[in-house]
Design a protein around this motif. Structure first.
Motif, PDB file in Angstrom:
ATOM      1  N   ARG A 109      32.553  32.443  42.039  1.00  0.00           N
ATOM      2  CA  ARG A 109      33.845  32.720  41.404  1.00  0.00           C
ATOM      3  C   ARG A 109      34.533  33.891  41.939  1.00  0.00           C
ATOM      4  N   ILE A 149      37.465  36.149  43.758  1.00  0.00           N
ATOM      5  CA  ILE A 149      38.719  36.730  43.452  1.00  0.00           C
ATOM      6  C   ILE A 149      39.779  36.013  43.656  1.00  0.00           C
ATOM      7  N   TYR A 150      40.633  35.465  42.407  1.00  0.00           N
ATOM      8  CA  TYR A 150      41.851  34.911  42.816  1.00  0.00           C
ATOM      9  C   TYR A 150      42.825  34.854  41.447  1.00  0.00           C
ATOM     10  N   TYR A 196      39.572  38.477  33.139  1.00  0.00           N
ATOM     11  CA  TYR A 196      38.646  37.445  32.392  1.00  0.00           C
ATOM     12  C   TYR A 196      37.444  38.105  32.577  1.00  0.00           C
ATOM     13  N   TYR A 221      41.970  38.565  37.970  1.00  0.00           N
ATOM     14  CA  TYR A 221      40.577  38.384  37.844  1.00  0.00           C
ATOM     15  C   TYR A 221      40.041  39.411  36.850  1.00  0.00           C
ATOM     16  N   GLN A 269      42.861  40.751  42.128  1.00  0.00           N
ATOM     17  CA  GLN A 269      41.925  41.534  41.650  1.00  0.00           C
ATOM     18  C   GLN A 269      42.400  41.911  40.186  1.00  0.00           C
ATOM     19  N   ASP A 309      44.291  28.652  38.108  1.00  0.00           N
ATOM     20  CA  ASP A 309      43.922  29.859  37.304  1.00  0.00           C
ATOM     21  C   ASP A 309      42.664  29.745  36.631  1.00  0.00           C
ATOM     22  N   TYR A 310      41.711  30.650  36.512  1.00  0.00           N
ATOM     23  CA  TYR A 310      40.306  30.280  36.263  1.00  0.00           C
ATOM     24  C   TYR A 310      40.524  29.772  34.550  1.00  0.00           C
TER      25      TYR A 310
END
Length: 512
Positions: A363, A365-366, A375, A372, A369, A489-490
């Motif tokens: 996972r 960092i994107y 989440y 990220y 920071q 995006d996560y």
């Protein structure tokens, strides 16, 4: 006498005596009714264990982070609650959801409802997979019920949990009547319900728009709705009408507010930001009015796409006026269209690169920071926001809460959830494997059937497409569209996960 005793125990003896034609008496609630329920509980015991664990984790989250976690988008949603007008960037569906809960004056109530929606999503997945082996149906619910990042997003004041529930509800309702050949009001009611769920999803997140086409197409292809092709087309037509009417009404409201067509006013700007990962003005040769949006830096030295929307030095942001005015958004849209036409292969490679971030094992960092960290369960209370729009949202948040707002980090519960988040997540590579299971299983089965003497590999023309195809195609659309028109995006991945798991469970079922 022995027969009467048996009939009394089973609730078949009526007050008029044995053998009389009186109405059958319901068995009284009591220990015996619990005993009768035990076999059903045993059959579903592993799912109930997972559901209970998911509930406990959400309770710990609410105890550890009181009353909610905030995201930059949260403040815009809160402002829309008290200043009801369409937002230029995000549709107002989530703000309407917050408005419904405003009488409680409690963000804790909002997060509690969102956690319940997360649990309800797990129940819907398990129910929809009932024809699959019970182990497969149970495993399909594990990510949505136990993934730490899923639970964390449910605790954020963002639209993703509501959107996920609405989409999963629409898909599972579509699957519920798959084996039924009923027609008339029951089918029409189902079509209306599915359409309204899709409309609500679209007005919560605009990525729901293509799903209306996906589900309408599913019912046209399906073999048993209303029997004949005309019945299937009528069902799809009712679904489309139920989905599009609310969307068109919202579009009319948006037009009355801004004199613009659409649901939001930032599509061109977001697509511009997407193309800036590869756009080369030397290849594009844009006209002078578009050249102001060029970035002279090589593509590999440019920031993430989102910076072209929010960073102060972005070519788009430095233009006169607000970033999402009609003039600026149209200009950005024209630039993006030219970039895609001039560099189609670069655009395709860029989309695949962004999509590939979904399936990595780790996972990383994107996009940066700051995003990220939103989440991750924090170890300390986040500082107040600095942007003006967010500060206005803070004022409106105090009004919503009828008191001070913020996030209180309460130990040891918060620490337990942080430790849990370190180990309990669905890796992206695992999601890729889950997505590959249905088509691989389908190909293997088709070859086996084709190899049998006298057997035909076909069947879609008679019974319609396999049940797994609907959740699978919906999940794929949800994963592809954000990288294609905005960026990876996560949290955009999470709504697709339960649908992908449902598809994998259904594909191992022998039922069509």
């Amino acid at each position: 006498m022995k027969q009467e005793v048996v009939r009394v125990v089973t609730g078949e003896l009526d007050p008029a005596g044995a053998g009389s034609p009186g109405p059958r008496r319901r068995p009284a609630a009591g220990p015996r009714s619990w005993l009768r329920a035990l076999p059903a509980l045993r059959r579903h015991r592993w799912f109930l264990v997972i559901l209970a664990a998911g509930t406990a984790l959400r309770v710990l989250t609410m105890l550890g982070y009181r009353p909610a976690l905030w995201f930059p988008d949260s403040y815009t949603y809160i402002v829309t609650v008290f200043r009801p007008r369409p937002d230029l960037v995000r549709p107002a569906g989530y703000s309407a959801f917050l408005k419904l809960l405003e009488p409680f004056h409690s963000f804790a109530m909002v997060t509690a409802v969102q956690h319940l929606l997360g649990l309800a999503t797990g129940v819907l997945i398990y129910r929809a997979a009932r024809r699959a082996p019970r182990w497969a149906a149970t495993l399909a619910t594990v990510p949505v019920l136990l993934d730490a990042y899923q639970i964390e997003v449910e605790h954020l004041l963002v639209s993703d949990t509501l959107f996920m529930f609405l989409v999963v509800a629409a898909v599972t309702l579509s699957l519920a009547g798959r084996r039924s050949a009923v027609t008339g009001p029951a089918v029409t009611g189902s079509a209306v319900a599915i359409g309204l769920l899709l409309a609500a999803a679209t007005l919560t997140r605009t990525v729901g728009q293509p799903l209306i086409v996906v589900l309408a197409g599913w019912f046209v292809l399906r073999g048993r709705v209303g029997g004949r092709v005309g019945g299937r087309i009528r069902f799809a037509g009712v679904l489309l009408a139920a989905a599009l009417v609310p969307v068109l009404v919202y579009g009319a409201w948006f037009h009355a507010t801004y004199q613009r067509v659409g649901l939001v006013g930032a599509n061109g700007a977001f697509l511009y930001a997407r193309t800036m990962s590869f756009a080369d003005c030397a290849k594009m040769d844009p006209p002078p009015e578009l050249r102001v949006l060029c970035d002279p830096r090589p593509a590999e030295r440019r920031p993430p796409s989102q910076d072209y929307l929010w960073a102060k030095d972005s070519p788009l942001v430095v233009l006169p006026g607000i970033t999402f005015s009609q003039e600026t958004d149209d200009l950005a849209g024209r630039f993006a269209a030219l970039a895609i036409r001039s560099q189609p292969l670069d655009y395709a490679a860029s989309v695949l690169t962004e999509l590939g971030r979904t399936f990595v094992w780790g996972r990383p960092i994107y996009p940066d920071q700051e995003i990220y960290d939103y989440y991750e369960f924090p170890s300390a209370s986040p500082p107040p926001p600095g942007r003006w729009a967010a500060r206005l949202g803070v004022e409106m948040g105090r009004r919503y809460e009828a008191g001070p707002i913020g996030t209180e980090v309460a130990e040891p519960y918060a620490g337990w959830m942080r430790a849990y988040q370190d180990v309990a997540r669905l890796p992206g590579t695992a999601l890729l494997v889950i997505l590959l299971v249905p088509p691989v299983v389908a190909i293997v089965r088709r070859r086996r059937v084709a190899g049998r003497p006298g057997e035909r590999a076909g069947g879609w023309r008679v019974a319609g497409p396999p049940g797994w195809l609907l959740p699978w195609s919906t999940a794929v659309v949800l994963l592809i569209v954000p990288p294609a028109v905005a960026e990876f995006d996560y949290r955009y991945v999470l709504p697709a996960v339960p649908l992908a798991c449902l598809a994998a469970a259904l594909c191992v079922s022998r039922a069509p």
